[in-house]
Design an enzyme around this catalytic site. Structure first.
Site, PDB file in Angstrom:
ATOM      1  N   LEU A  23       0.818  -1.207   0.000  1.00 13.22           N
ATOM      2  CA  LEU A  23       0.000   0.000   0.000  1.00 13.22           C
ATOM      3  C   LEU A  23       0.856   1.263   0.000  1.00 13.22           C
ATOM      4  O   LEU A  23       0.660   2.156  -0.820  1.00 13.22           O
ATOM      5  CB  LEU A  23      -0.926  -0.016   1.228  1.00 13.22           C
ATOM      6  CG  LEU A  23      -1.869   1.159   1.406  1.00 13.22           C
ATOM      7  CD1 LEU A  23      -2.891   1.225   0.274  1.00 13.22           C
ATOM      8  CD2 LEU A  23      -2.598   1.075   2.755  1.00 13.22           C
ATOM      9  N   PRO A  42       6.675   5.902  -1.692  1.00 15.76           N
ATOM     10  CA  PRO A  42       7.616   6.915  -1.212  1.00 15.76           C
ATOM     11  C   PRO A  42       6.943   8.245  -0.869  1.00 15.76           C
ATOM     12  O   PRO A  42       7.343   8.930   0.070  1.00 15.76           O
ATOM     13  CB  PRO A  42       8.591   7.063  -2.389  1.00 15.76           C
ATOM     14  CG  PRO A  42       8.558   5.733  -3.063  1.00 15.76           C
ATOM     15  CD  PRO A  42       7.148   5.260  -2.942  1.00 15.76           C
ATOM     16  N   GLY A  60       2.329   7.689   2.448  1.00 18.86           N
ATOM     17  CA  GLY A  60       2.356   6.808   3.603  1.00 18.86           C
ATOM     18  C   GLY A  60       1.076   6.942   4.395  1.00 18.86           C
ATOM     19  O   GLY A  60       0.134   6.172   4.240  1.00 18.86           O
ATOM     20  N   TRP A  69       8.564   0.292   1.873  1.00 18.34           N
ATOM     21  CA  TRP A  69       8.404  -0.305   3.201  1.00 18.34           C
ATOM     22  C   TRP A  69       7.590  -1.600   3.155  1.00 18.34           C
ATOM     23  O   TRP A  69       6.726  -1.833   4.001  1.00 18.34           O
ATOM     24  CB  TRP A  69       7.747   0.683   4.181  1.00 18.34           C
ATOM     25  CG  TRP A  69       8.305   2.059   4.122  1.00 18.34           C
ATOM     26  CD1 TRP A  69       7.679   3.191   3.691  1.00 18.34           C
ATOM     27  CD2 TRP A  69       9.640   2.458   4.485  1.00 18.34           C
ATOM     28  NE1 TRP A  69       8.529   4.263   3.769  1.00 18.34           N
ATOM     29  CE2 TRP A  69       9.739   3.850   4.248  1.00 18.34           C
ATOM     30  CE3 TRP A  69      10.758   1.766   4.989  1.00 18.34           C
ATOM     31  CZ2 TRP A  69      10.897   4.564   4.496  1.00 18.34           C
ATOM     32  CZ3 TRP A  69      11.922   2.490   5.222  1.00 18.34           C
ATOM     33  CH2 TRP A  69      11.970   3.868   4.981  1.00 18.34           C
ATOM     34  N   ILE A  70       7.893  -2.448   2.189  1.00 20.63           N
ATOM     35  CA  ILE A  70       7.110  -3.660   1.999  1.00 20.63           C
ATOM     36  C   ILE A  70       7.709  -4.808   2.824  1.00 20.63           C
ATOM     37  O   ILE A  70       8.807  -5.300   2.522  1.00 20.63           O
ATOM     38  CB  ILE A  70       7.016  -4.045   0.514  1.00 20.63           C
ATOM     39  CG1 ILE A  70       6.509  -2.850  -0.304  1.00 20.63           C
ATOM     40  CG2 ILE A  70       6.123  -5.266   0.343  1.00 20.63           C
ATOM     41  CD1 ILE A  70       5.187  -2.273   0.189  1.00 20.63           C
ATOM     42  N   THR A  71       6.980  -5.239   3.832  1.00 17.17           N
ATOM     43  CA  THR A  71       7.424  -6.337   4.692  1.00 17.17           C
ATOM     44  C   THR A  71       7.430  -7.650   3.908  1.00 17.17           C
ATOM     45  O   THR A  71       6.451  -7.985   3.251  1.00 17.17           O
ATOM     46  CB  THR A  71       6.499  -6.461   5.905  1.00 17.17           C
ATOM     47  OG1 THR A  71       6.529  -5.241   6.644  1.00 17.17           O
ATOM     48  CG2 THR A  71       6.937  -7.605   6.805  1.00 17.17           C
ATOM     49  N   GLU A  77       1.634   0.414  10.210  1.00 20.64           N
ATOM     50  CA  GLU A  77       0.198   0.107  10.320  1.00 20.64           C
ATOM     51  C   GLU A  77      -0.597   1.360  10.695  1.00 20.64           C
ATOM     52  O   GLU A  77      -1.624   1.297  11.353  1.00 20.64           O
ATOM     53  CB  GLU A  77      -0.040  -0.997  11.353  1.00 20.64           C
ATOM     54  CG  GLU A  77      -1.168  -1.935  10.983  1.00 20.64           C
ATOM     55  CD  GLU A  77      -0.807  -2.840   9.825  1.00 20.64           C
ATOM     56  OE1 GLU A  77      -1.708  -3.363   9.174  1.00 20.64           O
ATOM     57  OE2 GLU A  77       0.402  -3.023   9.556  1.00 20.64           O
ATOM     58  N   GLU A 128       0.028   9.201  15.261  1.00 17.71           N
ATOM     59  CA  GLU A 128      -0.676  10.453  14.989  1.00 17.71           C
ATOM     60  C   GLU A 128      -1.953  10.182  14.185  1.00 17.71           C
ATOM     61  O   GLU A 128      -3.013  10.757  14.461  1.00 17.71           O
ATOM     62  CB  GLU A 128       0.243  11.414  14.227  1.00 17.71           C
ATOM     63  CG  GLU A 128       1.391  11.991  15.044  1.00 17.71           C
ATOM     64  CD  GLU A 128       2.505  10.990  15.342  1.00 17.71           C
ATOM     65  OE1 GLU A 128       3.286  11.234  16.272  1.00 17.71           O
ATOM     66  OE2 GLU A 128       2.601   9.960  14.640  1.00 17.71           O
TER      67      GLU A 128
END
Length: 383
Positions: free
Chosen positions: A125, A128, A131, A156-158, A364, A368
């Site tokens: 999802l 850059p 987010g 940031w793909i796990t 996730e 904030e």
């Protein structure tokens, strides 16, 4: 109000605990040092049913429910949060496909996620430049005679380097000429997909985190997940559940740090007595344990609400994620303080736990964003 776990929930928790203590904990420090992806451990976890805890038995899942899933994630994270986050994302991907996929998609992908044939699935999802604001994504999927062509990039793909399936979100043009977000199931070995180098991270270093680039990636029409233009809803539903997982993971980190600090305080002596005899240390431990107990209840409440199937739990999932991750950070930080100079060295696990806990306040949905979600729900629905 009954807080007693049922037999299935206890079995899943105890299974995860035994595996975490015997198989994960002894190698956690080494994984942190080498950044080795825990493929073998994940395969063993699949055999134990931990890679599809809340997934139907029809597709190889344990069908044990969301409360059992929360308990299992907490136990795994106490030993190694890197393994815990990989498990969490895999479970999330499997649940998303089960909830929104066609029969063919479910039959093709989910058994491979639950059985360990796929080391993991990946949730694609973030970008850059997108987010906290998924509406700002630039990745596009254009319709062709044979299906779709995807162009864009994800960040940031796990497990991106090792995943067996990607759930990819992209902009699609609707019949009215407007663009809306849709979701697609993409095989990682499809031509045109490039995997970036693993990120050099502060913590959870055994978890693989990469960027992905999609250049003219052709996928069949059957790759669409759910309805065209329905991708934002799919993402929000998945994130609600995912936040229960992250809160539960953070809880595990905080519990482990508190347990280690308690043990150390009973052994370490200064001024002729164990430091645990001093009120300053006792108050720290009392606050840590109290906050984590509250975090546990928030996580389990959200998990129970999701498990009912007909209760809206968005606010409760955000509260659980927000509070548990911040309570875990405070517990890990205080644990380092209780250990003193030793806590700042890699000789003791509290240093790693502190680093591993920091990202839980970011991924996730940042904390904030959780506050935004909670405040909006309050304004609409009140207390």
């Amino acid at each position: 109000m009954d807080f007693t776990l049922n037999e299935t929930q206890r079995l899943v928790r105890d299974t995860a605990r035994r595996f975490a203590q015997t198989e994960l904990q002894p190698h956690a420090a080494q994984r942190d040092l080498t950044e080795e992806f825990p493929a073998e451990a994940l395969a063993q976890m699949a055999e134990l049913g931990l890679m599809g805890v809340n997934i139907s038995g029809e597709y190889g899942g344990s069908e044990a429910g969301v409360v059992a899933y929360s308990l299992a994630i907490t136990e795994i994270a106490r030993a190694d949060a890197s393994v815990g986050v990989t498990m969490a994302v895999n479970n999330m991907v499997g649940e998303v496909i089960e909830a929104f996929g066609t029969d063919a998609q479910k039959e093709h992908y989910i058994p491979k996620l639950t059985s360990g044939e796929f080391s993991s699935g990946s949730f694609c999802l973030s970008e850059p430049g997108a987010g906290s604001d998924p509406g700002g994504m630039r990745t596009k999927a254009e319709k062709t005679d044979d299906g779709w062509v995807i162009n864009g990039s994800k960040a940031w793909i796990t497990s991106g380097e090792f995943a067996g399936v990607f759930v990819v979100w992209a902009r699609t043009e609707m019949d009215d000429g407007k663009e809306r977000i849709s979701a697609f199931l993409v095989d990682p070995d499809t031509d045109g997909i490039s995997v970036g180098k693993p990120e050099e991270k502060m913590g959870q270093r055994g978890s693989n985190t990469v960027s992905l680039t999609f250049e003219d990636v052709a996928i069949p029409e059957s790759a669409l997940l759910g309805e065209l233009g329905g991708g934002f809803k799919i993402a929000m539903v998945a994130l609600d559940g995912g936040r229960i997982g992250v809160g539960s993971l953070a809880l595990g980190l905080g519990l482990e740090a508190t347990s280690l600090a308690l043990e150390y305080s009973q052994e370490r002596e200064q001024f002729g007595q164990p430091i645990g005899n001093f009120q300053g240390i006792q108050f720290k431990l009392a606050d840590m344990a109290t906050e984590l107990d509250a975090a546990r209840l928030l996580c389990l409440r959200a998990a129970w609400m999701k498990e009912q199937g007909d209760l809206r739990f968005t606010r409760q999932a955000s509260m659980a994620k927000l509070y548990a991750t911040e309570a875990a950070w405070r517990a890990c930080d205080e644990a380092v303080q209780i250990f003193g100079g030793y806590g700042y060295t890699k000789e003791y696990a509290v240093e790693r736990l502190l680093r591993d806990s920091r990202v839980t306040r970011i991924y996730e949905g940042t904390n904030e964003i959780q506050r935004v979600v909670i405040a909006r729900d309050l304004s609409r629905n009140g207390l």
